[in-house]
Design a protein around this motif. Structure first.
Motif, PDB file in Angstrom:
ATOM      1  N   CYS A 105       0.842  -1.192   0.000  1.00  0.00           N
ATOM      2  CA  CYS A 105       0.000   0.000   0.000  1.00  0.00           C
ATOM      3  C   CYS A 105       0.881   1.247   0.000  1.00  0.00           C
ATOM      4  CB  CYS A 105      -0.918  -0.015   1.219  1.00  0.00           C
ATOM      5  SG  CYS A 105      -1.886   1.484   1.395  1.00  0.00           S
ATOM      6  N   CYS A 132       0.115   3.143   3.645  1.00  0.00           N
ATOM      7  CA  CYS A 132       0.475   2.635   4.976  1.00  0.00           C
ATOM      8  C   CYS A 132       1.514   1.522   4.938  1.00  0.00           C
ATOM      9  CB  CYS A 132      -0.775   2.173   5.730  1.00  0.00           C
ATOM     10  SG  CYS A 132      -1.453   0.619   5.133  1.00  0.00           S
ATOM     11  N   CYS A 180      -6.507  -1.441   0.087  1.00  0.00           N
ATOM     12  CA  CYS A 180      -5.833  -1.834   1.326  1.00  0.00           C
ATOM     13  C   CYS A 180      -6.879  -2.137   2.402  1.00  0.00           C
ATOM     14  CB  CYS A 180      -4.918  -0.695   1.775  1.00  0.00           C
ATOM     15  SG  CYS A 180      -4.123  -0.987   3.360  1.00  0.00           S
ATOM     16  N   CYS A 239      -6.019   0.797   5.538  1.00  0.00           N
ATOM     17  CA  CYS A 239      -6.298   2.229   5.422  1.00  0.00           C
ATOM     18  C   CYS A 239      -7.298   2.533   4.311  1.00  0.00           C
ATOM     19  CB  CYS A 239      -5.006   3.013   5.219  1.00  0.00           C
ATOM     20  SG  CYS A 239      -4.292   2.798   3.581  1.00  0.00           S
TER      21      CYS A 239
HETATM   22 ZN   LIG Z   1      -2.944   0.979   3.457  1.00  0.00          ZN
END
Ligand SMILES: [Zn+2]
Length: 659
Positions: free
Chosen positions: A46, A49, A68, A71
């Protein structure tokens, strides 16, 4: 590789009741069955994050974008995940399996196969205490002869002995043993070490060439001659270790980004010690009554920690195997072993269990440069991690702008170790699921970089009893025990912690149990019925109980327990009891029910100790008792075949006191 409860309670107040707690045990170095899917390319991560793409991600079939789970950011896969159907997406291993090994460089070698012998690539330095009395020395010599014979011919070995001086054995003389001797009272100078390393001496040599000389060296070791008590003899272990590390580094060690790039991988130092470090750098005075003892002890601990970190930086694990009755001052030596990623183990003598541990220490497969990352859903907070690691420095991590993961630098990557992760919830959970992702990045002994990613999704529930049913009691017991033991730094803490255990059990009964109205009593929920038994054993057993003699033993055992894998932790916590039956089979008995029949043989497995008891009636029958004893010994050895440290196995005949 992973043990945790199977459901998460939505209510913050109940999840965060610390007496029971909520968490997981993760063994990063442990083999997973079925094995993880292997992917020989970089992972999709991701952008926001840093989480890894996984089987719970939504994939947009047309664009190949993936969302993701942590997040919710939509990420590009560079078109890779474009697929005609949901089923077709599953052909990417990371989108269909919960455990993935990404191979980041080179080609894939087997990771932790039982048959693979890491000693072929890992040089071993043996460091030997010269201050032993005759009886101890004879056992040590026997163990060393057997150990060197057990090594593969390509293993490079070095031998150093230490007392008031350091003797570094030189294998360049062919069949004769010779040694360079240097004073032990202070650290060797850089010039001296340079001259030594660039000289003609050969201090690390393959077993195939050095075997006869090694045997000669072990046979030529002499018992301590002066009439000083064991604890007062000069032992310059610190200087010996500095020399060993300098030789391991060699003349061509190159530093880049603080990591030594050296072909051939890791190195091991095995210290065989019969007493404390009392002379030269990192030493403590013989006597506790020394006016400056506590200051000198602190200085020694600092020095040993520093040396341990230096060793770790050079991919060198220091294991300290001690034996005998002389207190070794574990408080000073433990930081060295721990910071290098090694272990400190105490033995009664240099005999059987010591010999087995020399071999297991040298052959256990370990990765290096381990980083352990934990990501979880926003609602979940990691509150504590107990295990063989420390918080990772910022520069060791990859950077993502919204990375909220917890990152631990692992001191070694071994299958016999684990991390206990405690968690809480930040608020009442609204969603039906929470996610956890554990990523372990490490180098194998072949210097292949692996990222092992495990993604877990747990359902959330409202019902307390459904939640309690999902708890694996043995895992919960081990987590509670590790959290408790962390606070039992010294013997008086241990006494306090016994009381804490009682309070915890009462609190669990009060908060989760049922009220017995006629009395001021609460009954534990039936789903947690074995928890108090495990904790009862913890209170009475070697970790917190008062049965162990010396403080060194208690603190060493505590350290082993805090780092141990789930299986070994559980055995250290609560013993397993097996009774030998007619016909050669074994039957499991509850460990609290040790009222033994006098015509039976029983095995009690307590992790670092395995006891075999022969009832008096059985012991009196010669043929039968021998057969039972042999069967028990065989089973005890099988049960502990891969355990490290290897337990001592003790046999007793018992006279039962009628009760
Ligand atoms: Zn993420």
């Amino acid at each position: 590789a992973l043990s945790l409860q199977l459901k998460v309670l939505k209510h913050k107040k109940l999840v965060n009741i610390s007496s029971l707690g909520f968490g997981a045990l993760v063994s990063p170095g442990r083999e997973i069955t079925p094995g993880p899917q292997i992917v020989e390319r970089d992972p999709h991560r991701c952008q926001s994050c840093g989480a890894y793409a996984n089987l719970y991600c939504e994939v947009l079939l047309g664009s190949g974008q993936w969302q993701c789970v942590f997040c919710k950011k939509l990420n590009s896969s560079g078109g890779e995940y474009i697929a005609p159907s949901r089923e077709a997406v599953r052909r990417w291993p990371e989108l269909s399996s919960l455990a993935i090994d990404y191979v980041l460089n080179g080609t894939m070698h087997p990771l932790f196969p039982q048959a693979f012998d890491s000693r072929t690539t890992t040089p071993i330095f043996i460091i030997i205490d010269e201050c032993l009395d005759e009886g101890h020395l004879q056992y040590l010599q026997g163990s060393l002869h057997a150990f060197i014979d057990s090594l593969p011919p390509t293993t490079r070995v070095g031998i150093i002995s230490y007392g008031r001086t350091v003797s570094v054995y030189d294998f360049s003389e062919g069949s004769t043993a010779s040694a360079d001797v240097l004073p032990g009272g202070r650290s060797p100078t850089q010039e001296f070490l340079k001259a030594m390393i660039n000289g003609t001496g050969i201090y690390l040599s393959p077993v195939r060439a050095s075997l006869p000389v090694a045997h000669t060296i072990f046979s030529s070791l002499r018992p301590y001659r002066q009439k000083l008590p064991e604890a007062s003899r000069d032992r310059c272990l610190g200087t010996a270790l500095e020399v060993a590390l300098a030789i391991i580094q060699g003349p061509s060690a190159e530093l880049s980004h603080g990591i030594i790039k050296r072909p051939g991988g890791n190195c091991r130092i095995l210290v065989c010690a019969g007493g404390p470090n009392t002379y030269g750098p990192g030493s403590v005075p013989y006597s506790f009554s020394h006016p400056n003892y506590s200051y000198l002890e602190k200085t020694a601990i600092k020095w040993m920690e520093h040396l341990g970190h230096e060793a770790q930086r050079h991919n060198t694990v220091v294991d300290i195997l001690c034996a005998g009755t002389c207190p070794i001052r574990a408080s000073v030596l433990q930081p060295l072993a721990k910071c290098s990623g090694g272990v400190l183990v105490l033995h009664d003598d240099f005999g059987e269990a010591f010999g087995v541990n020399l071999q297991r220490a040298s052959s256990r497969v370990a990765g290096s440069h381990g980083l352990f990352e934990i990501r979880c859903s926003d609602d979940i907070l990691v509150t504590q991690i107990i295990g063989p690691g420390k918080e990772a420095p910022i520069d060791a991590r990859e950077t993502f702008k919204n990375d909220s993961s917890t990152c631990i630098q692992m001191l070694s990557v071994e299958e016999t170790q684990s991390f206990a992760v405690s968690m809480e919830t930040r608020c009442d959970i609204k969603s039906d699921y929470v996610f956890f992702q554990f990523a372990i990045r490490f180098s194998t002994v072949f210097q292949v970089e692996i990222s092992r990613v495990i993604t877990i999704r747990l359902p959330t529930v409202d019902s307390v009893s459904t939640y309690l049913e999902s708890i694996q009691e043995d895992v919960a017991s081990v987590l509670i025990a590790k959290r408790t033991l962390l606070h039992a730094k010294c013997a008086s803490d241990a006494v306090d912690m016994r009381l804490t255990i009682d309070e915890r059990v009462k609190d669990i009964a009060f908060k989760f149990g049922s009220h017995l109205s006629e009395l001021k009593l609460y009954r534990l929920p039936k789903e947690l019925s074995s928890l108090p038994e495990n904790l009862f054993h913890l209170k009475r057993g070697p970790l917190l109980g008062s049965i162990i003699g010396h403080e060194d033993e208690r603190s060493t055992l505590r350290d082993i327990f805090l780092n141990a894998s789930f299986d070994l932790s559980l055995r250290l916590l609560a013993p397993r009891c097996l009774m030998h039956c007619e016909g050669g089979t074994f039957e499991e008995l509850p460990a609290y029910d040790l009222a033994m029949q006098s015509n039976a043989a029983v095995i009690l497995d307590h992790g670092t100790d395995v006891f075999i008891w022969l009832g008096t009636e059985l012991a009196a029958q010669e043929g039968r008792s021998e057969a039972a004893l042999a069967a028990c010994r065989t089973l005890a050895e099988e049960l502990t075949e891969t355990r490290f440290p290897a337990p001592r196995i003790l046999s007793f005949k018992v006279c039962l006191v009628p009760s």
